[in-house]
Design an enzyme around this catalytic site. Structure first.
Site, PDB file in Angstrom:
ATOM      1  N   GLU A   1       0.630  -1.592   0.049  1.00 54.93           N
ATOM      2  CA  GLU A   1      -0.108  -0.258   0.166  1.00 54.93           C
ATOM      3  C   GLU A   1       0.953   1.495   0.098  1.00 54.93           C
ATOM      4  O   GLU A   1       0.415   2.422  -1.067  1.00 54.93           O
ATOM      5  CB  GLU A   1      -0.838  -0.265   1.474  1.00 54.93           C
ATOM      6  CG  GLU A   1      -2.121  -0.883   0.973  1.00 54.93           C
ATOM      7  CD  GLU A   1      -1.354  -2.420   1.564  1.00 54.93           C
ATOM      8  OE1 GLU A   1      -0.988  -2.749   1.807  1.00 54.93           O
ATOM      9  OE2 GLU A   1      -2.267  -3.253   0.498  1.00 54.93           O
TER      10      GLU A   1
ATOM     11  N   HIS B   1     -11.088  -5.490   8.794  1.00 50.77           N
ATOM     12  CA  HIS B   1     -12.172  -4.979   6.831  1.00 50.77           C
ATOM     13  C   HIS B   1     -13.436  -4.246   7.323  1.00 50.77           C
ATOM     14  O   HIS B   1     -13.981  -3.948   6.296  1.00 50.77           O
ATOM     15  CB  HIS B   1     -12.851  -6.369   6.245  1.00 50.77           C
ATOM     16  CG  HIS B   1     -11.203  -7.265   6.132  1.00 50.77           C
ATOM     17  ND1 HIS B   1     -10.645  -7.930   6.965  1.00 50.77           N
ATOM     18  CD2 HIS B   1     -11.287  -7.236   4.629  1.00 50.77           C
ATOM     19  CE1 HIS B   1     -10.140  -8.894   5.968  1.00 50.77           C
ATOM     20  NE2 HIS B   1     -10.192  -8.350   4.610  1.00 50.77           N
TER      21      HIS B   1
END
Ligand SMILES: Cc1ncc(C[n+]2csc(CCOP(=O)(O)OP(=O)(O)O)c2C)c(N)n1
Lengths: 350, 342
Positions: B60, B129
């Site tokens: 990322e 999540h």
């Protein structure tokens, strides 16, 4: 194995190398001149910290071959992604020295015009700029340009995740980037042995599929020759290249550091014997490319250069408080417009 | 008019932006062949090729840092972070570089990057999540932060974000990806920086964004049964923030509750409540209240319904807004019992 760096750092000034040619004398003389000026600039900047004109200065004394080599091996259209330590490289690249010092003087975070200098702001968070270099190199090659990006970093920065992500991205995208690691032995106080257990930092390229080489960082001829071939490799579309230069910073990490706590005088003395400017000067004189008159002329140029920096740094250009709000967004948000009005009221009350 | 899901609207926005502007590139993890884990980039690579929509290595910080360089080279990167909490490895690049490049270079280098972050919970996801990360981004000057709640906004705001000269953190409410709206695309809604009234009402104002917009509307409908006429404002854009529309709305009702799904402490709702208080003090008949998630790490799926603010929690807050009917002590009891419940 073509990915493997040579088993010992490439040297040229004191011995020939089968794979790398000695650069032409005119190029070496240009490097010599830039190194002498760079060292004088570096000393001047250190003095400016003592006078309180600069908040801090990370010296690169002893690393001039690397600093100058980086600037001379890329073209005006290529991009440089430097760190806080690389002021001499920027000066060698032709950027106004006072603009180079703007960051450290505290006027603004970056003093030069980044797009026209094709030089990113000097980066303080370690290794983050390596990814920018990869993205830019990829972007330029996508536009059909043969621009190369050179990312400068230190040995400590090779431990950061971003360095590894950058190597991997560069290799996967075959981005025309040169990663130039200036291994000066220490990350502030941490020696290389506490940083990495790899045979060399250049070996770190192997696992990513990045061509790598290690070079004597105090041998200007070797630096130029290796960087030239790394840049040519990247420009020709062969993907990234990693160069590790073995060098040493003679001064503390910054003027605020106490290097005596972590290294011995004997160690410093050892590297003094391998001073990059003396090594090159000896070579140039032996080959008849440098005489006393030329050396003196260059020393004089360096003196003048430092004097101009000194004089100009005595000026205190006013800083504009409204600059705070000018460059946050392309158009200020309503919240910033309100705060600007508040600032104006505060300023008028002064 | 056709029923269009938010995911489809986002996909259409990316498709149209790529087709219209050759500088637009979409990249991230699994965005190519797969079309993203939420299928927001579905078919883009097949239509426009790998140059315009491509998978990156799984990193990322790499994605964000690479976007910086591509933007410096003149591209308009639209990057996808796979899930909110997985954007945290990129946080350094986002706050130190993406947010600051224009400032560091005195305006010479802007970074028109869109960082798409699927955020918030209510989807039964396992840990990492379902986090709400808006406060981290909204606290960082130099970033714009938006959270659309309808398919029309999703389309319009994403197109605008891609055209924006500044970086935009684009928060996509996961549980709204599949919510549908009858719309014709392309469509243009209010610009970024503007709030919108989702439901008129005279008695109290609910301020919501992203995942709490449908909640606010549901609570307002339920409140109708109690005889309360509740207004719903969708803030839409957290940075820049529409103080004007929101203050005017609250002045009209004199009572206000701010909703967010994220933990309440030091959150965006606290900021909104403070701003409303500063602007509407003389019009307020009661303190501005917040309804938020508890100050706990995002819970496992079987407990998320306890954590997430629901209609009842909003109705309780609305009841507590009937301030003039209540002596002070009762009000404090309300706060205490809420703390006990937590
Ligand atoms: C992400 C990050 N962590 C820590 C620091 C603080 N810091 C500044 S310089 C430095 C050492 C860097 O060493 P190296 O990469 O070898 O470069 P050198 O300073 O020797 O040129 C550290 C730890 C930083 N700038 N960025």
């Amino acid at each position: 194995m073509e990915w493997l760096p040579s088993s010992s750092p490439v040297r040229l000034l004191e011995q020939p190398d089968p794979d790398y040619a000695l650069p032409e004398a005119s190029r070496l003389l240009a490097a010599y001149r830039a190194m002498v000026i760079g060292r004088r600039f570096d000393a001047q900047a250190t003095t400016l910290t003592k006078q309180g004109r600069l908040a801090v200065y990370p010296s690169s004394r002893g690393q001039e071959a690397c600093q100058v080599g980086a600037a001379l091996s890329i073209g005006a259209d290529d991009w440089l992604f430097p760190t806080y330590r690389d002021s001499v490289s920027l000066v060698s690249r032709g950027i106004d020295p006072v603009e180079v010092l703007t960051l450290l003087r505290g006027d603004w975070h970056c003093g030069y015009d980044v797009p026209s200098a094709r030089t990113a702001p000097q980066c303080t968070p370690l290794a983050t700029q390596t990814l920018h270099a990869v993205g830019l190199a990829h972007g330029e090659s996508r536009k059909g340009n043969d621009t190369v990006a050179m990312a400068l970093l230190g040995d400590g920065a090779t431990s950061e995740g971003d360095f590894h992500e950058a190597l991997n991205f560069a290799a996967v995208f075959r981005a025309p980037v040169v990663f130039f690691v200036q291994n000066n032995g220490y990350a502030i106080s941490a020696p290389l042995a506490k940083q990495s257990a790899a045979p060399s930092l250049a070996h770190k390229g192997i696992g990513y599929g990045v061509r790598s080489e290690q070079v004597d960082g105090n041998d200007a001829a070797a630096i130029l020759s290796v960087l030239d071939s790394a840049v040519a490799h990247a420009r020709a579309g062969n993907g990234p290249f990693l160069v590790e230069a073995h060098t040493y910073r003679m001064e503390p990490h910054t003027n605020a550091d106490d290097a005596a706590r972590y290294r011995s005088p004997e160690e410093v003395e050892h590297w003094q014997q391998r001073d990059p400017i003396s090594l090159l000067e000896r070579h140039l004189r032996a080959g008849g490319h440098l005489d006393d008159a030329t050396a003196e002329r260059i020393a004089g140029e360096a003196e003048e250069f430092a004097a101009r920096v000194r004089t100009r740094m005595q000026e205190e250009p006013p800083v504009d408080p409204e600059d705070l709000f000018r460059h946050v967004y392309a158009e200020p948000t309503p919240q910033l417009v309100e705060q600007l009005a508040q600032l104006r009221t505060e300023q008028e009350a002064l | 008019m056709a029923p269009t899901s938010m995911a489809q609207a986002l996909n259409a926005a990316l498709r149209d932006a790529i087709a219209e502007d050759e500088r637009v590139v979409v990249f991230g993890e699994d965005v190519g062949r797969l079309g993203g884990v939420f299928r927001v980039t579905d078919g883009l690579q097949a239509s426009f090729g790998e140059d315009r929509c491509f998978d990156t290595p799984l990193a990322e910080s790499g994605i964000a840092g690479f976007a910086v360089g591509m933007a410096m080279a003149g591209f308009r990167p639209v990057v996808e972070m796979q899930f909110d909490a997985f954007a945290f490895p990129a946080f350094e690049q986002v706050v130190s570089h993406i947010a600051k490049m224009r400032n560091r270079t005195r305006g010479a280098v802007g970074l028109p990057i869109v960082i798409r972050v699927p955020f918030a919970g209510g989807i039964g996801g396992v840990e990492h999540h379902c986090d709400s990360s808006e406060a981290y981004y909204a606290h960082t000057p130099g970033l714009k932060v938006v959270a659309p709640a309808t398919a029309a906004d999703a389309y319009s705001m994403l197109r605008e974000a891609i055209d924006d000269p500044d970086p935009v953190v684009f928060l996509e409410t996961k549980k709204l990806y599949w919510s549908k709206q009858d719309i014709e695309l392309p469509t243009t809604t209010e610009p970024i920086g503007r709030a919108t009234i989702r439901r008129p009402g005279r008695d109290a104002t609910l301020i919501a964004y992203g995942p709490t917009v449908p909640l606010a509307v549901a609570a307002a409908e339920a409140a109708e049964e109690e005889g309360w006429d509740v207004q719903v404002v969708d803030a839409r854009s957290l940075v820049p923030f529409d103080d004007e529309t929101i203050a005017e709305a609250v002045r009209g009702t004199g009572r206000c509750v701010v909703l967010q799904e994220a933990p309440g402490f030091a959150g965006v709702a606290a900021e909104i409540a403070a701003r409303v208080q500063e602007r509407c003090f003389h019009s307020l008949a009661a303190p501005v209240l917040r309804v938020a998630g508890f100050d706990v790490p995002y819970p496992p799926p079987k407990l998320e319904h306890v954590h997430l603010p629901g209609v009842d929690r909003v109705l309780d807050a609305l009841a507590r807004l009937q301030w003039d009917d209540q002596p002070d002590a009762k009000w404090l009891d309300g706060v205490r019992s809420q703390e006990d419940a937590a």
